[in-house]
Design an enzyme around this catalytic site. Sequence first.
Site, PDB file in Angstrom:
ATOM      1  N   SER A  72     -24.887   3.743   6.946  1.00  0.00           N
ATOM      2  CA  SER A  72     -26.515   3.617   6.877  1.00  0.00           C
ATOM      3  C   SER A  72     -27.124   4.914   6.466  1.00  0.00           C
ATOM      4  O   SER A  72     -28.299   4.649   6.000  1.00  0.00           O
ATOM      5  CB  SER A  72     -26.953   3.350   8.474  1.00  0.00           C
ATOM      6  OG  SER A  72     -26.235   4.128   9.268  1.00  0.00           O
ATOM      7  N   HIS A  94     -29.818   9.145   9.606  1.00  0.00           N
ATOM      8  CA  HIS A  94     -30.902   8.355   8.995  1.00  0.00           C
ATOM      9  C   HIS A  94     -31.858   9.137   8.560  1.00  0.00           C
ATOM     10  O   HIS A  94     -32.181   9.000   7.164  1.00  0.00           O
ATOM     11  CB  HIS A  94     -31.593   7.533   9.974  1.00  0.00           C
ATOM     12  CG  HIS A  94     -30.808   6.030  10.340  1.00  0.00           C
ATOM     13  ND1 HIS A  94     -30.975   5.024  10.952  1.00  0.00           N
ATOM     14  CD2 HIS A  94     -29.306   5.740   9.790  1.00  0.00           C
ATOM     15  CE1 HIS A  94     -30.319   4.121  10.793  1.00  0.00           C
ATOM     16  NE2 HIS A  94     -29.278   4.678  10.372  1.00  0.00           N
TER      17      HIS A  94
END
Length: 541
Positions: free
Chosen positions: A442, A494
Site C-alpha cells: 500500500s 501511506h
Amino acid sequence: MDVLLKKLQLIYFPFLFTSLLFISGYSLIHWLLLIKFEFFSIDEDLVNFGLPLILSWLLLLVFLRPRLKLLKFVKDNSRFFYLLFAVQLVAVPCIIAQVYLKTATGQLTQLASIQELYLHKKTQYYQLQHAYIDKAQIGVQRNIEVTGKGNSHLNMTLYIAMPIFASGADRRRTSVLAWYGKIYQQEISNRLEPDEKEQAYKAFLTQSQREFDKFDPQTFVYLERLAPSSLQRDLLSAAEKSPLYQAEYPTIFMPKFEPFEARNGNKLAWMLIWFVAGALVWFVLLLRVKLDEEALKADTVTKRLNHAGTIAELNDFFEMIRPKPGFIATPILMYLNVLVFILMAWSSQHFINFQGSFMLEWGANFRPKVLAGEWWRLITSTFIHGGLAHLALNLYGLFFVGSFLEPVLGKWRLFLAYLITGVLASIASICWYDATVSVGASGAIMGLLGILVIWAWKKIFPEDINWVLSINLAFFVTISLVAGLLGGVDNAAHIGGLLSGLGVGYLSLRYARGAQGDRGAQRARKIEGHSPAKKRKPRRK
C-alpha cells in the site's frame, strides 16, 4: 407480476438452490475426506473459514455475477454490493456448518488413563478416569502481537502446556504422551510509553502467575484433541520448552468444563436463522431493482447464463490481468505479490491472517531490525501482506494505478517508481513507529497514486479521462488516509508513499508530456493512414 416471476426464475431460486448445494456439498466433502476417512490433515482455520470464504466468492463470481447483469442498477457499483451480500449469505452459514460438523461428529473415547491413548483409534474427545496434570514441569510460550485498528493494541499471550500423567507417581517413570493447554491473554494500548508497556507486561505476568497458582486443572469434564491450527502450533511450541517433551508425542488437549452433550451449543439454529433471514433480505433487495428489458431478450439471456457466457466472463477477467504491450510491469508486480503470499500460506498452512513473528521471518519492516543492518526489509516488506483481505485490496489498487501509469511511464520506469516510493514509505514507517511490524504494497501504491495526482493536476491525460481520473483519485486518496486515521493500517507508510509519489510525479512531468505527445501523434498518424480520402494517382506522361 411477470417481471417478479422472471426475477424469481432467473436469479432468486437458482441462487438459493446453488447456495444450499454448495453448503451441503462442501460439508459432505469435508466430512468424507477429513473426518470420516482422514485421507489427509489440513489446517483447521483453512478448512473452516478460509476455503468457504474463497470458494463462495469464486462460485458467485462465475454463477451470480452474469445474472446480476440482467438487473438495471442506477449505479454500477451497486451490483458489487449485491454480490458482496450474496457472498456473506453463502459463506457465513457454510462456516457455521463446518464448526457444527466438527463438534457434532466428534466421538468421545473413554480412557482409564492417558497411558491408553495410543491403544485406541484417534478421536476428537476423551474422558480420563484417572489423570494427573503436572503444574511443575510445564512449558511456556510468550507471544506479543500488534493488533487492533492502526496497530493500536498489544496483545500479550501466555501459552502454557502441562504434561498429563496417569498419577503423580508416574511423573518420573513414564513418558509424556499428551499435553494439557492453558492460555492467559491481555490487551494493552500500543500508544503507551516504552516504560509503561514494560510495567504493564510485568503486571500481566504477575497476575497470570497468581491465577495459575489458584487454577485446578483436574476439574475438567473431558478433553478436546486440537487439530492442526494456529492455536495447536502455539501450544506445541510451549510444550517443546518443557524438559519432558518428546517429539514423537505431539498431542495437545484443551480442557472442557461443560457436559459433553452441550458441545454443539446453538450452532445449527444460528446457521438456519442466518440463511432464512438472509434469503428474505435478498428477496427484498431484488424487488428494489428493475429488470433490464434489453437483457431479457431470449438470445441475450441465453448467452449470459449458459456455459459459453460463463467462460466468456472468466476469459474477460483473465484478459484484464494478462501481460500485454503497454501493460507488463503491473501484472508482473501483481503476480510477485501473489506468489509471495502463496509461499507464506504454504509455509504456515494459514492465510487469513499471519502472525507478526511469522511476517518478520519473511522480511517485514521493523525498525529495530532495519537499524541493526537488515536494510533489505525496506524492499521485501512491499511484497508481503498480512492476510488475504490485505492482499486483495492492494492488488485492486495496484491494477487501478498501473492501468493509467504504465502506458505512459513504460514497464521499467513503473517498476522503478514502485520500488522507490515503496522504500520511502517503509522509511517513513520506521521513522514514525518504534516497534511496529509493517507489511504491504500500500505504501508503494500510494506513491503511484501520488504520481497520478500530479499528472491529473497538470492535465497530462486527455480532458475526458482526466476528469474521471481526478474524481477517482480524490476518492482513493481520501479513503486511504481517513482509514489510516481511523485505524487498521500503517498511515505513516501511506503518507510517506504519497509524498514521495508527488515528488516523483513532478520530476517526471516533462517525460510524461513528451510520452503523451508521442502517443497523440501516433494516434493522429493512424487515423490519417485510415482516412477514406483516396490518394491521387500520378498522371501518365
